[in-house]
Design an enzyme around this catalytic site. Structure first.
Site, PDB file in Angstrom:
ATOM      1  N   ARG A 115      -5.931   4.264  -0.571  1.00 37.03           N
ATOM      2  CA  ARG A 115      -4.862   3.276  -0.421  1.00 37.03           C
ATOM      3  C   ARG A 115      -5.442   2.075   0.311  1.00 37.03           C
ATOM      4  O   ARG A 115      -6.458   2.174   1.006  1.00 37.03           O
ATOM      5  CB  ARG A 115      -3.682   3.851   0.359  1.00 37.03           C
ATOM      6  CG  ARG A 115      -3.986   4.175   1.824  1.00 37.03           C
ATOM      7  CD  ARG A 115      -2.708   4.232   2.640  1.00 37.03           C
ATOM      8  NE  ARG A 115      -2.871   4.703   4.009  1.00 37.03           N
ATOM      9  CZ  ARG A 115      -3.214   3.947   5.047  1.00 37.03           C
ATOM     10  NH1 ARG A 115      -3.494   2.660   4.880  1.00 37.03           N
ATOM     11  NH2 ARG A 115      -3.284   4.457   6.260  1.00 37.03           N
ATOM     12  N   ASN A 134      -5.614  -0.712   3.247  1.00 29.52           N
ATOM     13  CA  ASN A 134      -5.322  -0.736   4.673  1.00 29.52           C
ATOM     14  C   ASN A 134      -5.125  -2.202   5.066  1.00 29.52           C
ATOM     15  O   ASN A 134      -4.400  -2.916   4.395  1.00 29.52           O
ATOM     16  CB  ASN A 134      -6.404  -0.009   5.478  1.00 29.52           C
ATOM     17  CG  ASN A 134      -5.905   0.399   6.851  1.00 29.52           C
ATOM     18  OD1 ASN A 134      -4.760   0.822   6.995  1.00 29.52           O
ATOM     19  ND2 ASN A 134      -6.729   0.278   7.870  1.00 29.52           N
ATOM     20  N   ASP A 136      -9.304  -1.413  15.589  1.00 30.65           N
ATOM     21  CA  ASP A 136      -8.303  -1.458  14.517  1.00 30.65           C
ATOM     22  C   ASP A 136      -8.086  -2.908  14.085  1.00 30.65           C
ATOM     23  O   ASP A 136      -9.022  -3.582  13.681  1.00 30.65           O
ATOM     24  CB  ASP A 136      -7.019  -0.771  15.020  1.00 30.65           C
ATOM     25  CG  ASP A 136      -6.129  -0.253  13.901  1.00 30.65           C
ATOM     26  OD1 ASP A 136      -6.068  -0.893  12.833  1.00 30.65           O
ATOM     27  OD2 ASP A 136      -5.471   0.782  14.092  1.00 30.65           O
TER      28      ASP A 136
END
Length: 299
Positions: free
Chosen positions: A101, A103, A204
């Protein structure tokens, strides 16, 4: 240093809050809840968040020049009409892979939408390695793949002179830089500019301020850190009351407020009782720096 204040502004916890983007026209903060499968818009005026449900994990949202938004949904780039709550697929990537998927994603200064993929997680940050790739959706709606073998494609931004592209592949525990050609959107000469310390945990989402310094949200590190990409030094650490900080952006009237998303997925009841604001959206004021307005997708 002015006094830093942290406030949880949107408390209806996301499972994985991500991709905060300030929408100046709406005077609101956009963000997504990846596994909660919704695109959200929080208004500082009403202090409420509206949410639009979607049919797959939605991992990033961006402004669109022609109005409304573009999103990364499953393995699709898609358009989102907010008022009609209508999602239209633009194109799909990773067609040969059943288990990936999108991100994080962000639009470059020329209006191209960069976004990367990763394998579906077994549990947070546990997944099949090297399944992801980094892509760009061009304004003519064509897609280019830059490279593959990515673990968790994450934070992205561009230097103020647009000559450097910054990028994070989370499980490398590194913030990387590439030479960037704004005319073509090509990247090259990859190098690491910062390796995370153990207590900072997993890099992140990321954004840049008007002084050209990078802000990185540290997943499981409960903080955002400010880095100097020239020297590779950490300049500042702002700790938050939740461990799973996922991304950050600047917003508000003059882009002097920082918004930080967080996650609650993977936390047991005891952990959640210690961190009741997990999955909330936080506003940080008093940082003494401003951010750069987001670029809209030109397609």
């Amino acid at each position: 240093m002015s006094s830093v204040r942290i406030e949880c502004v949107a408390k209806e916890g996301c499972r994985i809050g991500e991709s905060p983007v300030w929408d100046e026209q709406e005077d609101a903060l956009l963000y997504v809840d990846i596994t909660g499968r919704k695109v959200c818009r929080w208004s500082p005026l009403t202090r409420q968040a509206q949410a639009i449900p979607v049919d797959a994990p939605v991992s990033s949202v961006a402004l669109r020049k022609s109005g409304d938004y573009v999103i990364t949904l499953g393995t699709r780039f898609a358009a989102l009409n907010w008022k009609e709550e209508l999602v239209t697929t633009i194109t799909q990537v990773d067609k040969e892979k059943a288990n990936t998927r999108f991100n994080d994603g962000k639009v470059d200064p020329a209006g191209r939408y960069f976004a990367g993929t990763m394998a579906e997680e077994i549990r947070p940050a546990v997944l099949e390695r090297h399944q992801g790739s980094l892509y760009t959706l061009f304004p003519d709606l064509s897609v280019v793949k830059h490279f593959d073998q990515v673990d968790i494609s994450n934070g992205l931004d561009w230097s103020l002179d647009h000559r450097t592209f910054f990028y994070i592949d989370s499980l490398s525990y590194s913030v990387d830089a590439f030479d960037y050609d704004l005319q073509t959107g090509k990247i090259g000469n990859r190098r690491s500019i910062y390796k995370l310390e153990k207590e900072e945990s997993i890099p992140d989402g990321m954004c840049i301020d008007t002084e050209g310094k990078l802000w990185v949200a540290c997943y499981d590190g409960g903080r955002v850190i400010r880095l100097d990409p020239e020297t590779g030094k950490r300049l500042q650490t702002v700790k938050l009351p939740v461990d799973k900080t996922t991304s950050c952006c600047f917003g508000g009237k003059d882009y002097s407020e920082m918004y930080v998303t967080s996650a609650s997925d993977g936390m047991d009841r005891e952990w959640l009782s210690r961190q009741p604001q997990a999955g909330g959206i936080f506003k940080i004021t008093g940082l003494g720096v401003k951010g750069v307005p987001p670029y809209p997708f030109a397609g």
